[in-house]
Each structure stands twice: as structure tokens, then as C-alpha cells.
Design a protein around this motif. Sequence first.
Motif, short mmCIF file in Angstrom:
data_model
loop_
_atom_site.label_atom_id
_atom_site.label_comp_id
_atom_site.label_asym_id
_atom_site.label_seq_id
_atom_site.Cartn_x
_atom_site.Cartn_y
_atom_site.Cartn_z
N TRP A 171 -3.27 5.05 17.75
CA TRP A 171 -3.80 5.73 16.43
C TRP A 171 -4.25 4.92 15.69
CZ3 TRP A 171 -4.81 10.25 14.25
CH2 TRP A 171 -4.56 10.10 12.56
N ASN A 172 -3.32 3.59 15.46
CA ASN A 172 -3.81 2.65 14.47
C ASN A 172 -4.95 1.93 14.70
OD1 ASN A 172 -1.53 2.79 12.28
ND2 ASN A 172 -0.48 2.79 14.15
N ALA A 173 -5.08 1.70 16.09
CA ALA A 173 -6.28 0.71 16.40
C ALA A 173 -7.64 1.37 16.55
CB ALA A 173 -6.08 0.13 17.62
N SER A 174 -7.54 2.69 17.01
CA SER A 174 -8.81 3.46 17.16
C SER A 174 -8.85 4.81 16.26
CB SER A 174 -9.06 3.68 18.63
OG SER A 174 -10.23 4.29 18.91
N LEU A 175 -8.10 5.74 16.67
CA LEU A 175 -8.11 7.11 16.21
C LEU A 175 -8.18 7.00 14.57
CD1 LEU A 175 -5.92 9.11 18.75
CD2 LEU A 175 -8.25 8.40 18.86
N LEU A 176 -7.23 6.41 14.01
CA LEU A 176 -7.15 6.58 12.75
C LEU A 176 -8.38 6.06 11.82
CD1 LEU A 176 -5.77 7.21 9.94
CD2 LEU A 176 -4.48 5.01 10.35
N PRO A 177 -8.91 4.76 12.32
CA PRO A 177 -10.25 4.35 11.50
C PRO A 177 -11.31 5.22 11.84
CG PRO A 177 -8.94 2.46 12.74
CD PRO A 177 -8.32 3.70 12.84
N SER A 178 -11.35 5.79 12.98
CA SER A 178 -12.57 6.78 13.52
C SER A 178 -12.50 7.88 12.53
CB SER A 178 -12.47 7.08 14.74
OG SER A 178 -12.64 6.05 15.65
N LEU A 179 -11.11 8.70 12.49
CA LEU A 179 -11.12 9.85 11.81
C LEU A 179 -11.38 9.42 10.25
CD1 LEU A 179 -10.09 12.70 11.37
CD2 LEU A 179 -7.78 11.96 11.26
N ALA A 180 -11.06 8.31 9.64
CA ALA A 180 -11.31 7.95 8.39
C ALA A 180 -12.79 7.92 8.11
CB ALA A 180 -10.65 6.66 8.00
N ALA A 181 -13.48 7.23 8.99
CA ALA A 181 -14.87 7.07 8.92
C ALA A 181 -15.53 8.39 9.16
CB ALA A 181 -15.40 6.05 9.92
N LEU A 182 -15.31 9.35 9.83
CA LEU A 182 -15.70 10.54 9.90
C LEU A 182 -15.49 11.51 8.67
CD1 LEU A 182 -14.55 11.35 13.65
CD2 LEU A 182 -16.98 11.23 12.84
N CYS A 183 -14.25 11.27 8.18
CA CYS A 183 -13.98 12.32 6.99
C CYS A 183 -14.63 11.61 5.82
CB CYS A 183 -12.57 12.33 6.75
SG CYS A 183 -11.56 13.14 8.00
N ARG A 184 -15.13 10.34 5.71
CA ARG A 184 -16.16 9.75 4.69
C ARG A 184 -17.48 9.99 4.65
NH1 ARG A 184 -12.95 4.99 5.74
NH2 ARG A 184 -14.63 4.36 6.73
N SER A 185 -17.88 10.51 6.04
CA SER A 185 -19.36 10.92 6.14
C SER A 185 -19.92 12.31 5.14
CB SER A 185 -19.66 11.30 7.44
OG SER A 185 -21.01 11.74 7.75
N ASP A 186 -20.69 12.19 4.40
CA ASP A 186 -21.36 13.31 3.72
C ASP A 186 -22.51 14.23 4.52
OD1 ASP A 186 -23.38 11.42 3.70
OD2 ASP A 186 -23.51 11.60 1.38
N ARG A 187 -22.60 13.78 5.87
CA ARG A 187 -23.49 14.47 6.46
C ARG A 187 -23.00 15.76 6.94
NH1 ARG A 187 -27.79 10.99 8.60
NH2 ARG A 187 -27.87 9.24 7.00
N PRO A 188 -23.93 16.93 7.17
CA PRO A 188 -23.34 18.30 7.44
C PRO A 188 -23.38 18.56 9.29
CG PRO A 188 -25.78 18.38 6.92
CD PRO A 188 -25.51 16.87 6.66
N ALA A 189 -22.72 17.43 9.74
CA ALA A 189 -22.37 17.65 11.13
C ALA A 189 -21.22 18.54 11.45
CB ALA A 189 -22.10 16.42 11.58
N VAL A 190 -21.61 19.39 12.56
CA VAL A 190 -20.33 20.22 12.87
C VAL A 190 -19.00 19.17 13.28
CG1 VAL A 190 -19.45 21.74 14.76
CG2 VAL A 190 -21.74 21.93 13.89
N PRO A 191 -17.92 19.51 12.89
CA PRO A 191 -16.71 18.39 12.81
C PRO A 191 -16.06 18.41 14.19
CG PRO A 191 -16.16 20.39 11.75
CD PRO A 191 -17.48 20.48 11.85
#
Length: 285
Positions: A171-191
Motif C-alpha cells: 500500500w505505502n510503496a505502490s498502491l497509495l502513490p498510484s491512487l493519489a496520482a490517479l485522483c489528482r488527474s483531471d482527465r475524464p477517464a473511466v476510473p
Amino acid sequence: MFTNKNVPLPPSLTSNVLSTLLEACWSAMALSPQEVQLWKEDGHQFFLNEEERAVDGLPRHDPDRDIDPAHPTHHAAGSKEAAQRLLLSMLERPSGTPLADGSHVGPHIAQALLHRLRTDSQGQEAAVQAEIHAVGSPEILRWDAVYASVAIAVGTLAHSPANRLDFSLWWNASLLPSLAALCRSDRPAVPVLRRRLLHLLGCYGHALSPTDLAAVFPSLLGLLPRTHDEDPSGRLLPLQVAAAEALATVADAETFRLQESASHLPAAVEGIYRLLPRLEEDETR
């Protein structure tokens, strides 16, 4: 016709055959282009389809439910259910039952899952970047399926001494950074991946430390509905439900310190209250 019983496996299986079956399960479990398009155009209907087919991430079979064989997502749905049941059968096969080559089914599948997670970090990152930039990529759907199989394997990977998944580290090494980056994106991608990462948190979040639980709790609140009429297409509905389920796991964890998150509880109750009217299955509510 599928039943709630596990799929019987022949005793002559070998580890190589199991690896091939696991790859086939991932292919069958991946969202189809038709499903992704439905999610994009009518997220509410996509979620209803998902609700009818699964509870707590596992297939649910209702023999009395009418199914339209001509529906474009019917074949994909049947393949997914079969793949999920096959995967669960392989995971739950008694570890003392040997294969033809002397290995064991459940531990082999668990080891193969862990091996994929540990050795293909580049593939995971490529999938995340593709979703961040709203680039259609088969890697997104492939990793969604791999992560879904890790969720199905929670009974094995969360408790097996020999094949235990260190979720806190992952979670701390991979999933959390990935989730944070995904949630910051303003592109209208299907989540797709955002939902799946939250689903994993809902399955394994009890393993996080008190500090991690306290940190993630307010972050999840930002993914719940802010108003009753936001997101009319329903594109965010699957994501919001996954966030609510993850929130429930975090709050229910033995190491969760309620007093540290007490100030966030009103917002949590309000967000879930706004979500409930959009859910039709009692099990999901």
C-alpha cells in the motif's frame, strides 16, 4: 449453469497448467470494451450490472434472474463468473492435495499472484499512467483483472504464513502513490484502476497500521458524493461505492483509533447518506 459450489479440479494438473489457467482467468475477468463503453456512457447501469453479478467481490448466481443472451455484455459476464469461480476453486483446494508434479494447487496460485505483483512494477505503473492520461490501454484492463484476483484471494493471501501478502508495505510503496496520482488527474477517464485500488483497500485495509488508517480515512471522504445531484451519468458511482466500502473496512479495523478521526465522522455519514439512494441491491447497502 453455474452453482454456488466450487468447480472440481482434476488431480492430474501440473503447475505449468495452473499458470496457464491463471493467465486465462485474468483474460476472462478483464472488462470488455463493451463494458467500459457502458461505464463511460451510463455508469449507473454498469454498476447495476455489477451488483446483480457480485457481492463482496465474488460471483453471485441467481437462478431466478432473467438473463438476455443477446445482450452485448452477457457473454463477458458469463466468462467472468466462470473465471472467478475457477480461481476460487484453485485457491481453496486443500494444500495437502498434491498435483501430478508434487506441488499443490492453492499455494502455487498464491505464489504466482505474489510473483506477478513483485516482478512487474513497470506494468503496474504503465497502467496507472495510461489511466491518468486517459489513454485507452489493454494494460489498464489487464491489471484491473490481476488486482481483482488478489481481492478474491484475500482469504489465502491475508492469512497464509507461507504466502502472505504484506499489504501495508504494498500500500505505502505502490498502491497509495498510484491512487493519489490517479485522483489528482483531471482527465475524464473511466476510473477503472481507481475503483480497483479502493476495492483492494476494502479487502485488506485491516492490515494497515493505526497511522496509515488515520491518514487514509479523510482521503476517502473526498471520493464520496458531495451533493445529491452530482455525476448524473453515474460514471463515478462504482468508485464512490468502493470508497464507502473501503471506509467501512478502515473504520472497522481493530487498530483504527476512532478518536483521531472523530472530526471526520459527520462528513462520512453525510457522504454515505447521499450515496444510499443510488443503490438498489440490499447487499450493497
